[in-house]
Motif scaffolding. Structure first.
Motif, short mmCIF file in Angstrom:
data_model
loop_
_atom_site.label_atom_id
_atom_site.label_comp_id
_atom_site.label_asym_id
_atom_site.label_seq_id
_atom_site.Cartn_x
_atom_site.Cartn_y
_atom_site.Cartn_z
N MET A 256 1.85 -17.23 -31.66
CA MET A 256 2.82 -16.84 -30.64
C MET A 256 3.66 -18.03 -30.20
O MET A 256 4.88 -17.91 -30.00
N GLU A 257 3.03 -19.20 -30.06
CA GLU A 257 3.78 -20.40 -29.66
C GLU A 257 4.82 -20.77 -30.71
O GLU A 257 5.95 -21.15 -30.37
N MET A 258 4.46 -20.62 -31.99
CA MET A 258 5.40 -20.95 -33.05
C MET A 258 6.57 -19.96 -33.09
O MET A 258 7.71 -20.33 -33.33
N LEU A 259 6.28 -18.70 -32.82
CA LEU A 259 7.36 -17.70 -32.74
C LEU A 259 8.28 -18.00 -31.56
O LEU A 259 9.50 -17.85 -31.65
N SER A 260 7.69 -18.43 -30.46
CA SER A 260 8.50 -18.78 -29.29
C SER A 260 9.43 -19.94 -29.61
O SER A 260 10.64 -19.90 -29.30
N GLU A 261 8.90 -20.98 -30.26
CA GLU A 261 9.71 -22.14 -30.60
C GLU A 261 10.80 -21.80 -31.61
O GLU A 261 11.91 -22.34 -31.56
N ALA A 262 10.48 -20.89 -32.53
CA ALA A 262 11.45 -20.52 -33.57
C ALA A 262 12.60 -19.69 -33.00
O ALA A 262 13.70 -19.68 -33.56
N ASP A 263 12.34 -18.98 -31.91
CA ASP A 263 13.36 -18.18 -31.21
C ASP A 263 14.04 -17.19 -32.16
O ASP A 263 15.26 -17.07 -32.19
N ILE A 264 13.23 -16.47 -32.94
CA ILE A 264 13.80 -15.48 -33.86
C ILE A 264 13.56 -14.04 -33.41
O ILE A 264 14.13 -13.11 -33.97
#
Length: 300
Positions: A256-264
């Motif tokens: 979830m944190e990586m998805l948040s950072e990716a902002d996709i």
């Protein structure tokens, strides 16, 4: 991600045969999802719940090996209309389930707004069955196939168009329970799957980096469909179809944190929380924690 967000609950338990998952949206709200998001500076409009009609004995006929087809299709049609209205208002739709059959309506409402939508399917299952391949007739095992245009027309033609997503724009993460017909469809369509085998070998960080990079190159909007049974039953006991050997709490927060950072992400849903099978609302509380990480919560 937009700071304006609309929460839509779908108290659906007709896509399978274990009662209690209809209380999932209430359990997630009770666990503090609105407060958690407001603390992250999101402006929340909780739109309440999509009505789900109950079948009476004369309605409850399995049509083409599909349990409660009419009621599931009707509720998904209403959900699709609500989702598309919120996207028109430039609001991020966050859908709370309910069983995973509600993804049919989520995807129908979302995909209308993108030329090339993508989806991350975070789940122990592929949900790629149809009436022809399903061992049970449970529609919660079919929403991804329906979104590909495979299945009964009452489901595939919601909002009068099909398909909602292309096979090459799907990434399944956490799969460990696939029926023979689903495996065949994955091979035929070339769907990207990161099973628990790949996650154990590569690590969640590399799997998510690959998934994000893959979808960034191909899509103009990404929907996250997260089934809590993607996590191990020790972490998320309150689900209807638990499968041992699943994703950990830490792996899921990292994802979830990586998805948040990716902002996709342009939309998301969290499904299959069943408080009747849960331990002191543990699974709903976990869902709210994952939602917090997805929308920017950090330790420092």
């Amino acid at each position: 991600m937009q700071n304006n967000m609309s929460i839509i609950g779908v108290p659906m338990d007709l896509g399978q045969n274990r009662r209690g998952v209809d209380m999932g949206p209430s359990a997630i709200r009770y666990a503090g999802v609105v407060e958690r998001l407001e603390n992250l500076a999101y402006h929340i409009a909780d739109l309440g719940d999509v009505p789900v009609s109950r079948p009476d004995s004369k309605d409850n006929v399995q049509e083409g090996n599909l349990r409660n087809l009419k009621q599931v299709a009707d509720s998904n049609q209403q959900l699709a209309k609500m989702v598309t209205q919120e996207i028109h208002k430039n609001r991020f739709p966050l859908v709370l389930g309910g069983d995973h059959s509600i993804a049919i309506g989520s995807m129908a409402g979302i995909a209308k707004h993108y030329d090339n939508p993508g989806v991350i399917w975070y789940d122990a299952h592929g949900d790629l069955n149809s009436g022809d391949t399903s061992p049970s007739g449970n529609i919660h095992g079919m929403p991804l196939a329906v979104s590909l245009g495979i299945g009964h027309e009452k489901l595939t033609n919601i909002l009068d168009y099909t398909p909602k997503v292309k096979a090459e724009n799907i990434v399944i993460i956490g799969a460990r329970s696939l029926d023979p017909g689903e495996k065949e469809l994955i091979r035929e369509q070339g769907i990207t799957v990161y099973s628990m085998h790949e996650i154990d070998r590569l690590g969640m960080s590399q799997v998510m980096a690959k998934a994000i990079d893959y979808l960034k190159q191909r899509t103009d909007g990404v929907h996250l469909s997260l089934d809590l049974d993607g996590l191990d039953p020790d972490e998320a006991p309150g689900v209807g179809t638990p499968v041992i050997g699943g994703l950990s709490y830490r792996e899921s927060h990292l994802a979830m944190e990586m998805l948040s950072e990716a902002d996709i992400l342009t939309s998301a849903e969290f499904v299959e929380v069943n408080p009747i099978l849960d331990d002191q609302n543990k699974t709903a509380t976990l869902a709210v924690g994952l939602i917090g990480s997805l929308f920017g919560e950090k330790l420092k």
